[in-house]
Design an enzyme around this catalytic site. Structure first.
Site, PDB file in Angstrom:
ATOM      1  N   HIS A   6      -9.254  44.969 -26.093  1.00 50.76           N
ATOM      2  CA  HIS A   6      -8.221  43.957 -25.835  1.00 50.76           C
ATOM      3  C   HIS A   6      -7.353  44.376 -24.643  1.00 50.76           C
ATOM      4  O   HIS A   6      -7.061  43.567 -23.754  1.00 50.76           O
ATOM      5  CB  HIS A   6      -7.368  43.789 -27.095  1.00 50.76           C
ATOM      6  CG  HIS A   6      -6.277  42.794 -26.982  1.00 50.76           C
ATOM      7  ND1 HIS A   6      -6.489  41.447 -26.820  1.00 50.76           N
ATOM      8  CD2 HIS A   6      -4.926  42.953 -27.023  1.00 50.76           C
ATOM      9  CE1 HIS A   6      -5.332  40.816 -26.770  1.00 50.76           C
ATOM     10  NE2 HIS A   6      -4.366  41.702 -26.881  1.00 50.76           N
ATOM     11  N   GLN A  48      -8.151  46.458 -22.201  1.00 49.82           N
ATOM     12  CA  GLN A  48      -8.972  46.398 -20.989  1.00 49.82           C
ATOM     13  C   GLN A  48      -9.124  44.954 -20.512  1.00 49.82           C
ATOM     14  O   GLN A  48      -9.103  44.682 -19.313  1.00 49.82           O
ATOM     15  CB  GLN A  48     -10.344  47.023 -21.248  1.00 49.82           C
ATOM     16  CG  GLN A  48     -10.319  48.518 -21.410  1.00 49.82           C
ATOM     17  CD  GLN A  48      -9.904  49.215 -20.135  1.00 49.82           C
ATOM     18  OE1 GLN A  48      -8.870  49.845 -20.087  1.00 49.82           O
ATOM     19  NE2 GLN A  48     -10.707  49.114 -19.107  1.00 49.82           N
ATOM     20  N   HIS A  62      -6.952  42.543 -20.989  1.00 52.73           N
ATOM     21  CA  HIS A  62      -5.667  42.165 -20.388  1.00 52.73           C
ATOM     22  C   HIS A  62      -5.556  42.693 -18.958  1.00 52.73           C
ATOM     23  O   HIS A  62      -5.119  41.974 -18.059  1.00 52.73           O
ATOM     24  CB  HIS A  62      -4.492  42.708 -21.215  1.00 52.73           C
ATOM     25  CG  HIS A  62      -4.027  41.772 -22.274  1.00 52.73           C
ATOM     26  ND1 HIS A  62      -3.208  40.702 -22.010  1.00 52.73           N
ATOM     27  CD2 HIS A  62      -4.259  41.754 -23.602  1.00 52.73           C
ATOM     28  CE1 HIS A  62      -2.959  40.059 -23.127  1.00 52.73           C
ATOM     29  NE2 HIS A  62      -3.585  40.680 -24.118  1.00 52.73           N
TER      30      HIS A  62
END
Length: 101
Positions: A73, A75, A77
């Site tokens: 998650h 990464q 973003h």
């Protein structure tokens, strides 16, 4: 490791916000303000990269880095904030050329 992951998420979110602010400023013909926001976004992305590099170095050094949904998650973003910043730069350039006509 969770502290680093949350730093990635936080910094990426801040970069995204600055990028979106940049587009809004460019839309109002405030190109200087827009470019300043992009610089702030870039600073946040660079900080996030340092945290990401720390994780990579730990893994390269033999530390067991368990893959987690939270890391994926974070990464995601970071990747999205980088892509959004690049797209925003293109929009700012377009608004700048429109305003110069």
């Amino acid at each position: 490791m969770e502290k680093i992951i949350f730093q990635l998420i936080t910094l990426s979110g801040e970069a995204k916000s600055y990028s979106l602010e940049a587009i809004q400023l460019a839309k109002k013909a405030d190109i200087i303000g827009a470019k300043e926001r992009i610089e702030l976004a870039e600073d946040k992305i660079n900080s996030a990269h340092r945290f990401q590099t720390e994780l990579i170095q730990k893994e390269a050094g033999g530390e067991d880095m368990k893959m987690s949904l939270l890391l994926v998650h974070a990464q995601d973003h970071l990747m999205n904030s980088i892509m959004l910043k690049e797209i925003c730069i293109e929009f700012i350039d377009l608004y700048e050329s429109i305003n110069d006509c």
